[in-house]
Design a protein around this motif. Sequence first.
Motif, PDB file in Angstrom:
ATOM      1  N   GLN A   1       0.837  -1.191   0.000  1.00 35.22           N
ATOM      2  CA  GLN A   1       0.000   0.000   0.000  1.00 35.22           C
ATOM      3  C   GLN A   1       0.879   1.251   0.000  1.00 35.22           C
ATOM      4  O   GLN A   1       1.842   1.334   0.759  1.00 35.22           O
ATOM      5  CB  GLN A   1      -0.941  -0.007   1.204  1.00 35.22           C
TER       6      GLN A   1
ATOM      7  N   HIS B   1      -8.396  -3.877   0.035  1.00 38.55           N
ATOM      8  CA  HIS B   1      -8.134  -2.484  -0.295  1.00 38.55           C
ATOM      9  C   HIS B   1      -8.460  -2.268  -1.771  1.00 38.55           C
ATOM     10  O   HIS B   1      -8.089  -3.077  -2.624  1.00 38.55           O
ATOM     11  CB  HIS B   1      -6.664  -2.143  -0.051  1.00 38.55           C
TER      12      HIS B   1
ATOM     13  N   THR C   1      -9.497   1.103  -4.876  1.00 35.55           N
ATOM     14  CA  THR C   1      -9.832   2.482  -5.209  1.00 35.55           C
ATOM     15  C   THR C   1     -11.323   2.555  -5.561  1.00 35.55           C
ATOM     16  O   THR C   1     -11.957   1.522  -5.824  1.00 35.55           O
ATOM     17  CB  THR C   1      -9.025   2.971  -6.412  1.00 35.55           C
TER      18      THR C   1
ATOM     19  N   GLU D   1     -19.273   0.326  -0.507  1.00 37.35           N
ATOM     20  CA  GLU D   1     -18.892   0.376   0.907  1.00 37.35           C
ATOM     21  C   GLU D   1     -19.979  -0.308   1.732  1.00 37.35           C
ATOM     22  O   GLU D   1     -21.171  -0.095   1.524  1.00 37.35           O
ATOM     23  CB  GLU D   1     -18.758   1.828   1.353  1.00 37.35           C
TER      24      GLU D   1
ATOM     25  N   LYS E   1     -12.435  -1.966   1.606  1.00 33.78           N
ATOM     26  CA  LYS E   1     -11.941  -0.682   2.114  1.00 33.78           C
ATOM     27  C   LYS E   1     -11.619   0.163   0.892  1.00 33.78           C
ATOM     28  O   LYS E   1     -10.696  -0.160   0.141  1.00 33.78           O
ATOM     29  CB  LYS E   1     -10.711  -0.873   2.998  1.00 33.78           C
TER      30      LYS E   1
ATOM     31  N   SER F   1     -10.667   3.672  -1.020  1.00 34.14           N
ATOM     32  CA  SER F   1     -10.034   4.981  -0.913  1.00 34.14           C
ATOM     33  C   SER F   1      -9.189   5.222  -2.155  1.00 34.14           C
ATOM     34  O   SER F   1      -8.572   4.283  -2.680  1.00 34.14           O
ATOM     35  CB  SER F   1      -9.146   5.050   0.333  1.00 34.14           C
TER      36      SER F   1
ATOM     37  N   SER G   1      -6.403   6.411  -2.225  1.00 31.83           N
ATOM     38  CA  SER G   1      -4.992   6.207  -1.879  1.00 31.83           C
ATOM     39  C   SER G   1      -4.589   4.738  -1.849  1.00 31.83           C
ATOM     40  O   SER G   1      -3.415   4.423  -1.658  1.00 31.83           O
ATOM     41  CB  SER G   1      -4.694   6.841  -0.518  1.00 31.83           C
ATOM     42  N   TYR G   2      -5.540   3.822  -2.020  1.00 29.87           N
ATOM     43  CA  TYR G   2      -5.237   2.399  -1.921  1.00 29.87           C
ATOM     44  C   TYR G   2      -4.838   1.806  -3.264  1.00 29.87           C
ATOM     45  O   TYR G   2      -5.109   2.363  -4.327  1.00 29.87           O
ATOM     46  CB  TYR G   2      -6.444   1.626  -1.391  1.00 29.87           C
TER      47      TYR G   2
END
Length: 235
Positions: free
Chosen positions: A82, A168, A170, A181, A203, A205, A207-208
């Motif tokens: 990550q 994880h 995006t 989600e 999860k 995000s 940033s993932y």
Amino acid sequence: MRDEALIELITHKVLEQLQTEHPCSGCVLRTCAVGDRACDAVLKQNKIPVGVSARHAHVTQEHLEILYGAGHQLAAHAPLFQPGAFAAAETVTIVGRRIRAIEGIRILGPVRDYTQVELARTDAIRLGLDPPIRDSGDIENSEPITLIGPNGSIFLEQGAICATRHIHMTPEDAKNLGVCEGDSLKVHIHGNRALTFENIRPKISPSYVLQMHLDTDDANSAGLRGGEAIELSRD
């Protein structure tokens, strides 16, 4: 073709074949090598790579300084898959209700706004604990645990958990996979130790990077070392 170029080509092909036949053992070794990583190769196949998450700790800056001394900053030992995450050079010893300890628990960086220890169920049994299955950071009413560093120790009245199985991803990954989600996902692992894992939390995000995280108990039960490709089960 010159001998040097031929040798380089053969070496590249051999390494490429080994990478295909034998998923990397980076997760098992608690590192994630920079360069050609099995998880990167899986992403190119439009599949989800598996990451094996061994027992580890997250700490606040305040607690890090109690454990390692005033002004101490985490030093990177190895990058994780990550972005921005790393296995720190710093480790702690943890103690549960039983007078038993597990040494060499890696701190993962960067520092966070909470301190917790993530354990597999077998780790918890060894320490005499019964941690709840939780998302990272959800430590209310979790199990007590002590962290010991070279400079000091911390007793947490609540802080030991078993991490929820999760993937994880995006927002774009979620859209492509048809995932929202709050969904509860399921994957089937093929092979000699075939298993179906359920209750997997997405999860999401920006940033993932797409990757499923399993603890060592789950991974061992399915014969996974990290870097394998999986797909969501739709049945």
